[in-house]
Design an enzyme around this catalytic site. Structure first.
Site, short mmCIF file in Angstrom:
data_model
loop_
_atom_site.label_atom_id
_atom_site.label_comp_id
_atom_site.label_asym_id
_atom_site.label_seq_id
_atom_site.Cartn_x
_atom_site.Cartn_y
_atom_site.Cartn_z
N GLY A 6 0.84 -1.21 0.00
CA GLY A 6 0.00 0.00 0.00
C GLY A 6 0.87 1.25 0.00
O GLY A 6 1.39 1.61 -1.03
N SER A 30 4.90 -5.49 -3.25
CA SER A 30 4.65 -4.08 -3.46
C SER A 30 5.30 -3.24 -2.35
O SER A 30 6.51 -3.38 -2.12
CB SER A 30 3.14 -3.85 -3.54
OG SER A 30 2.86 -2.62 -4.12
N TYR A 31 4.52 -2.43 -1.64
CA TYR A 31 5.16 -1.62 -0.60
C TYR A 31 5.69 -2.47 0.56
O TYR A 31 6.46 -2.00 1.39
CB TYR A 31 4.22 -0.51 -0.09
CG TYR A 31 4.99 0.52 0.71
CD1 TYR A 31 5.83 1.43 0.06
CD2 TYR A 31 4.98 0.51 2.09
CE1 TYR A 31 6.61 2.32 0.78
CE2 TYR A 31 5.76 1.40 2.82
CZ TYR A 31 6.57 2.31 2.16
OH TYR A 31 7.36 3.18 2.87
N ASP A 40 3.69 -6.97 -14.77
CA ASP A 40 3.31 -5.82 -13.93
C ASP A 40 4.00 -4.58 -14.46
O ASP A 40 5.20 -4.62 -14.75
CB ASP A 40 3.76 -6.09 -12.48
CG ASP A 40 3.57 -4.87 -11.57
OD1 ASP A 40 2.63 -4.08 -11.83
OD2 ASP A 40 4.34 -4.72 -10.60
N HIS A 72 1.19 -7.80 -10.93
CA HIS A 72 1.69 -7.30 -9.64
C HIS A 72 1.44 -8.30 -8.50
O HIS A 72 2.31 -8.52 -7.68
CB HIS A 72 0.99 -5.97 -9.36
CG HIS A 72 1.60 -5.13 -8.30
ND1 HIS A 72 2.84 -4.54 -8.44
CD2 HIS A 72 1.14 -4.74 -7.08
CE1 HIS A 72 3.11 -3.83 -7.34
NE2 HIS A 72 2.09 -3.93 -6.51
#
Ligand SMILES: *[C@@H]1O[C@H](CO)[C@@H](O)[C@H](O)[C@H]1NC(C)=O
Ligand SMILES: *[C@@H]1O[C@H](CO)[C@@H](O)[C@H](O)[C@H]1NC(C)=O
Ligand SMILES: *[C@@H]1O[C@H](CO)[C@@H](O)[C@H](O)[C@H]1NC(C)=O
Ligand SMILES: *[C@@H]1O[C@H](CO)[C@@H](O)[C@H](O)[C@H]1NC(C)=O
Length: 454
Positions: A125, A220-221, A377, A430
């Protein structure tokens, strides 16, 4: 517990596979974009003091957990097919006086739960729920398109490990704080500190896992969350001069690693995948300053970035070849929805521009480090990850080659000296386990067993 999860599942009903591309991913993307822009203002730079460990593990935050495990047991989720493994869900208080508690969902392994490792999964996020990871990516169940029942995920990661999904930080999913001003104090180091306190208490609740080999994974984050937490674990083990948590390895996918190369790699990916023009690629590289100290951008940079945005707006940047979802069968959005990626957290206080020093720390501590990348992605694409790894200037141990699953190329891999493995997953967006569940399961098995992909 069941009722809480039930609400959540109702919400997830609308996220049928094609919807993933529009809600979950879009929001994950928005938060990333937001983060990038706010970072330009806040200018965090390469301030390694940002790896400072907040030490709020003390007696006040380690609580007796006797009996809580059984209270957390989930007999069966609504609409769930039969399953033979145990599931648990519940809260662990991470700060008593503030009233801060994190929610977890835990699935034991299908077999050999007493010997298989413990694997933590974190979504990114910032602001995305790890229950999305559970129900859309790597957990044992997925949601049927009727929106009412679940089906078995044959490639669930609990075929390889006991898997713990944690919603973090407070403000994400069910995780909360009774001191709402806490949400404005969110950041990498607070997240790592709370996640660490969570783990220490969770292991009191599930003491049979205390000495188990422990691995941290995420996407991701979580490219920040995973290393920041691993760093915190190593710090506390060292301080205590004993193994409090038996950390063996970390694995991150399509991960935010090093802002400058992440951004450059994204631009090059769009250019090399016929999404933006060569001219725009050239302009962006010429006029945009992605260095950690940049505080403003030129008008030329903004113009070429505007062109980039115009070109990606109508595709799903998290899986550039995915069809858009126009089906009328998709369950309509409930009025009040807790979201896969929420916006309770509006401020992110600290986010170093690179986590490469942490990866180096793990390698020198003998912690296994794997980095994977779904190769379709566009948000944190394979080019970004390659550029970021190249920054580390590591000698190659096993040269680039394809790896196989069922006689097909599952992706490509390269192993570096110092025990860093890079692996792509072919035709995955992703959220790698969502798009390529079989390949993702093979990847995680190899990682956990410490075996090179081939
Ligand atoms: C659960 O275990 C029993 C006994 O080992 C087996 O017969 C059954 O097929 C298993 N069920 C599932 C859903 O795996
Ligand atoms: C938050 O407040 C509610 C209502 O007073 C209470 O039931 C809950 O235990 C508190 N949470 C924590 C983590 O202290
Ligand atoms: C750490 O523990 C080991 C034994 O496990 C001991 O030999 C060593 O002296 C300890 N180091 C410190 C700094 O306490
Ligand atoms: C950032 O730092 C680099 C190297 O120190 C320098 O070359 C560059 O001009 C700086 N950029 C800005 C926008 O200050």
């Amino acid at each position: 517990m069941e009722s809480k999860l039930f609400c959540w599942i109702l919400l997830s009903l609308l996220i049928l596979s094609c919807f993933v591309s529009q809600t979950n991913e879009k929001m994950q993307g928005q938060t990333l974009v937001y983060l990038y822009k706010s970072r330009l203002k806040q200018n965090f730079g390469v301030d390694t003091s940002l790896f400072k460990v907040i030490n709020h593990v003390n007696e006040a935050n380690v609580h007796p957990q006797v009996g809580l495990k059984e209270e957390d047991r989930i007999e069966r989720l609504p609409g769930q097919p039969l399953a033979n493994f145990s599931q648990y869900g519940g809260y662990v208080t991470v700060h008593k006086s503030a009233g801060r508690a994190l929610y977890y969902y835990f699935v034991e392994a299908h077999h050999s739960k007493n010997s298989l490792p413990l694997l933590l999964w974190l979504n990114g996020g910032p602001g995305c729920s790890s229950l999305a990871g559970a129900l859309l990516e790597l957990g044992p169940f997925r949601v049927h398109s009727d929106g009412k029942t679940l089906y078995t995920n044959k490639f669930s990661w609990n075929y390889a490990a006991n898997v713990l999904f944690l919603e973090s930080p407070a403000g994400v999913g069910f995780s909360y704080s009774n001191t709402t001003s806490d949400y404005d104090k969110s950041g990498d180091s607070r997240t790592a500190a709370d996640n660490y306190v969570f783990l220490v208490n969770w292991l009191e609740r599930f003491p049979e896992y205390k000495d188990r080999d422990f691995y941290i994974s995420g996407e991701s984050y979580a490219g920040h969350y995973v290393p920041q937490l691993a760093h915190t674990i190593l710090y506390h083990n060292k301080k205590a001069n004993k193994t409090i948590i038996n950390l063996k390895g970390s694995i991150i996918g399509n991960a935010v690693i090093n802002d400058e190369t992440d951004e450059q790699g994204m631009v090059d990916y769009f250019g090399s995948h016929a999404i933006i023009s060569d001219q725009d690629v050239y302009q962006i590289h010429k006029y945009c300053d992605f260095s950690p100290n940049a505080t403003t951008q030129s008008r030329e940079c903004e113009a070429s970035y505007g062109a980039l945005e115009d070109n990606i707006i109508d595709i799903n940047v998290y899986n550039i070849y995915a069809p858009m979802c126009f089906s009328s069968d998709v369950t309509t959005r409930p009025k009040k929805a807790s979201e896969l990626c929420g916006d309770t957290i509006q401020v992110w206080r600290d986010s170093p521009s690179t986590i490469i020093p942490l990866l180096k720390e793990f390698m020198s501590s003998g912690i296994r480090v794997w980095i994977f990348s779904g190769d379709i992605d566009g948000r944190v694409p394979v080019t970004s990850t390659k550029y970021s790894i190249n920054k580390m200037k590591l000698p190659v141990k096993i040269a680039w080659h394809p790896w196989f699953l069922n006689k097909e190329v599952g992706g490509y891999t390269q192993v570096y000296e110092g025990d860093l493995t890079f692996a792509t997953v072919r035709e995955a967006g992703h959220q790698v386990p969502s798009y390529q569940p079989a390949r993702a399961l093979s990847l995680i098995k190899h990682f956990l067993e410490g075996k090179p992909l081939h």
